[in-house]
Design an enzyme around this catalytic site. Structure first.
Site, PDB file in Angstrom:
ATOM      1  CG  ASN A 295      -1.658   1.280   1.430  1.00 26.48           C
ATOM      2  OD1 ASN A 295      -1.830   2.042   0.476  1.00 26.48           O
ATOM      3  ND2 ASN A 295      -2.128   1.540   2.651  1.00 26.48           N
ATOM      4  CD1 TRP A 296       3.821   1.563  -2.971  1.00 24.35           C
ATOM      5  CD2 TRP A 296       3.267   2.568  -4.898  1.00 24.35           C
ATOM      6  NE1 TRP A 296       4.570   0.997  -3.972  1.00 24.35           N
ATOM      7  CE2 TRP A 296       4.257   1.594  -5.159  1.00 24.35           C
ATOM      8  CE3 TRP A 296       2.772   3.320  -5.961  1.00 24.35           C
ATOM      9  CZ2 TRP A 296       4.736   1.364  -6.452  1.00 24.35           C
ATOM     10  CZ3 TRP A 296       3.256   3.092  -7.243  1.00 24.35           C
ATOM     11  CH2 TRP A 296       4.230   2.126  -7.486  1.00 24.35           C
ATOM     12  CE  LYS A 297       0.478   3.576   4.955  1.00 29.14           C
ATOM     13  NZ  LYS A 297       0.291   3.740   6.370  1.00 29.14           N
TER      14      LYS A 297
ATOM     15  CG  HIS B  67      -5.827   2.071   5.411  1.00 31.21           C
ATOM     16  ND1 HIS B  67      -5.295   3.011   6.261  1.00 31.21           N
ATOM     17  CD2 HIS B  67      -4.828   1.194   5.138  1.00 31.21           C
ATOM     18  CE1 HIS B  67      -4.019   2.714   6.478  1.00 31.21           C
ATOM     19  NE2 HIS B  67      -3.709   1.617   5.811  1.00 31.21           N
TER      20      HIS B  67
ATOM     21  CD  GLU C 183      -2.765   5.689   6.827  1.00 27.94           C
ATOM     22  OE1 GLU C 183      -2.819   5.742   5.584  1.00 27.94           O
ATOM     23  OE2 GLU C 183      -1.803   5.175   7.444  1.00 27.94           O
TER      24      GLU C 183
ATOM     25  CD  GLU D 147      -3.569  -2.542   7.547  1.00 28.15           C
ATOM     26  OE1 GLU D 147      -2.499  -2.809   7.011  1.00 28.15           O
ATOM     27  OE2 GLU D 147      -4.181  -1.489   7.329  1.00 28.15           O
TER      28      GLU D 147
ATOM     29  N   GLY E  96       2.399   2.241  10.804  1.00 26.63           N
ATOM     30  CA  GLY E  96       3.331   3.354  10.621  1.00 26.63           C
ATOM     31  C   GLY E  96       4.069   3.739  11.890  1.00 26.63           C
TER      32      GLY E  96
ATOM     33  CB  SER F 239       5.290  -1.842  11.965  1.00 24.11           C
ATOM     34  OG  SER F 239       4.841  -0.518  12.227  1.00 24.11           O
TER      35      SER F 239
ATOM     36  N   GLY G 177       2.690  -1.045   4.337  1.00 25.64           N
ATOM     37  CA  GLY G 177       2.716   0.367   3.976  1.00 25.64           C
ATOM     38  C   GLY G 177       4.144   0.846   3.783  1.00 25.64           C
ATOM     39  N   GLY G 178       4.711   1.454   4.831  1.00 23.08           N
ATOM     40  CA  GLY G 178       6.030   2.087   4.747  1.00 23.08           C
ATOM     41  C   GLY G 178       7.100   1.224   4.098  1.00 23.08           C
TER      42      GLY G 178
HETATM   43  C1  PEP Z   1      -0.855   0.181   5.979  1.00 28.08           C
HETATM   44  O1  PEP Z   1      -0.856   1.319   5.551  1.00 28.08           O
HETATM   45  O2  PEP Z   1      -1.779  -0.565   5.659  1.00 28.08           O
HETATM   46  C2  PEP Z   1       0.230  -0.251   6.859  1.00 28.08           C
HETATM   47  C3  PEP Z   1       0.143  -1.434   7.409  1.00 28.08           C
HETATM   48  O3  PEP Z   1       1.276   0.630   7.057  1.00 28.08           O
HETATM   49  P1  PEP Z   1       2.715   0.286   7.717  1.00 28.08           P
HETATM   50  O4  PEP Z   1       3.214  -0.994   7.086  1.00 28.08           O
HETATM   51  O5  PEP Z   1       3.566   1.471   7.370  1.00 28.08           O
HETATM   52  O6  PEP Z   1       2.510   0.120   9.190  1.00 28.08           O
END
Ligand code: PEP
Length: 251
Positions: free
Chosen positions: A8-10, A94, A96, A167, A173, A212, A233-234
């Site tokens: 997930n590039w956000k 999500h 966010e 999640e 994040g 993470s 994500g990151g």
């Molecule tokens: C996400 O955005 O779905 C996520 C899990 O982010 P991260 O891996 O950065 O915690």
């Protein structure tokens, strides 16, 4: 059931970066271990360039959509527009979207049902906040989200069309990964719910972990019971790191 390794590039990556990454990911996907699949959730503006460079071995998804076919919804994107850009998947729920944009379970429920009926596969994200976990509300929160978000999804949905990403909000994040026991507990709650809600198919639906995930912890996470992939994500922003995650634990 194959593992789904999803990025997930956000709100990251302009066209040139997206194209380069997609080419590299397409190369990786030529030699995937047989037990896994890869998906990329890119920003709307990068979808077309990703579709043009990914090839058929990587599923492409939007990070959001609006539950209507078309209309006066300034700034929104319909499921049909995602399909038109080469997407097969979409994220819903999500954290966010829930926390920054105020999306509630009723709205997410409409989105899941509409996206599925439009022909997209849905990856529904759920998870508890830290204060909810600390109050012992893990099961209550996950079941409330699942029941609202899936309320309008037909019992006959195909097991390949719907997946859940657990999640925990406190792990997204933050660099703080849920412990194995936390992941096992949450995924067992989700599996039990899915088996009740979709008696014929719930045991075959994928449950991903997100929060993470990194190259260093991915192998341990995907080895856990009821973990059928990861949403990253990151650590998905660099192709090297995401490639290591995609191949994690592959002997
Ligand atoms: C996400 O955005 O779905 C996520 C899990 O982010 P991260 O891996 O950065 O915690």
């Amino acid at each position: 059931m194959k593992l789904l390794m999803a990025a997930n590039w956000k709100m990251f990556k302009k066209l040139d970066e997206a194209a380069l990454y997609a080419k590299e990911l397409a190369k990786l996907a030529q030699n995937l271990p047989p037990d896994r699949e890869v998906a990329l959730f890119a920003p709307f503006t990068a979808l077309r360039v990703c579709a043009d460079n990914l090839g058929a071995s990587v599923a492409l998804g939007g990070q959001n959509c609006y539950p209507a076919a078309q209309g006066a919804f300034t700034g929104e994107i319909s499921p049909d527009m995602l399909l038109d850009c080469g997407c097969s998947h979409v994220l819903a729920g999500h954290s966010e979207r829930r926390s920054i944009f105020g999306e509630d379970d009723a709205f997410i429920g409409k989105k899941c049902a509409f996206a599925l009926s439009s022909g997209l596969k849905v990856l529904l994200c759920i998870g508890e906040r830290l204060e909810e976990r600390d109050k012992g509300l893990l099961k209550t929160v996950l079941e409330r989200q699942l029941s609202g978000d899936l309320s309008a999804v037909p019992d006959t949905v195909s097991d390949g069309d719907l997946a859940i990403a657990y999640e925990p909000v406190w792990a997204i994040g933050t660099g703080r990964v849920a412990k194995a026991a936390d992941i096992l507990e949450a995924h067992a709650v989700i599996r039990a719910f899915l088996e009740r809600r979709f008696p014929a198919l719930g045991k075959k639906m994928r449950i991903l972990y997100g929060g993470s995930v990194k190259p260093e912890n991915a192998a341990e996470i995907i080895a856990l019971d009821n973990v059928n992939g990861v949403l990253v994500g990151g650590a998905s922003l660099q192709i090297d790191g995401f490639s290591r995650i995609v191949l994690a634990g592959n002997a």
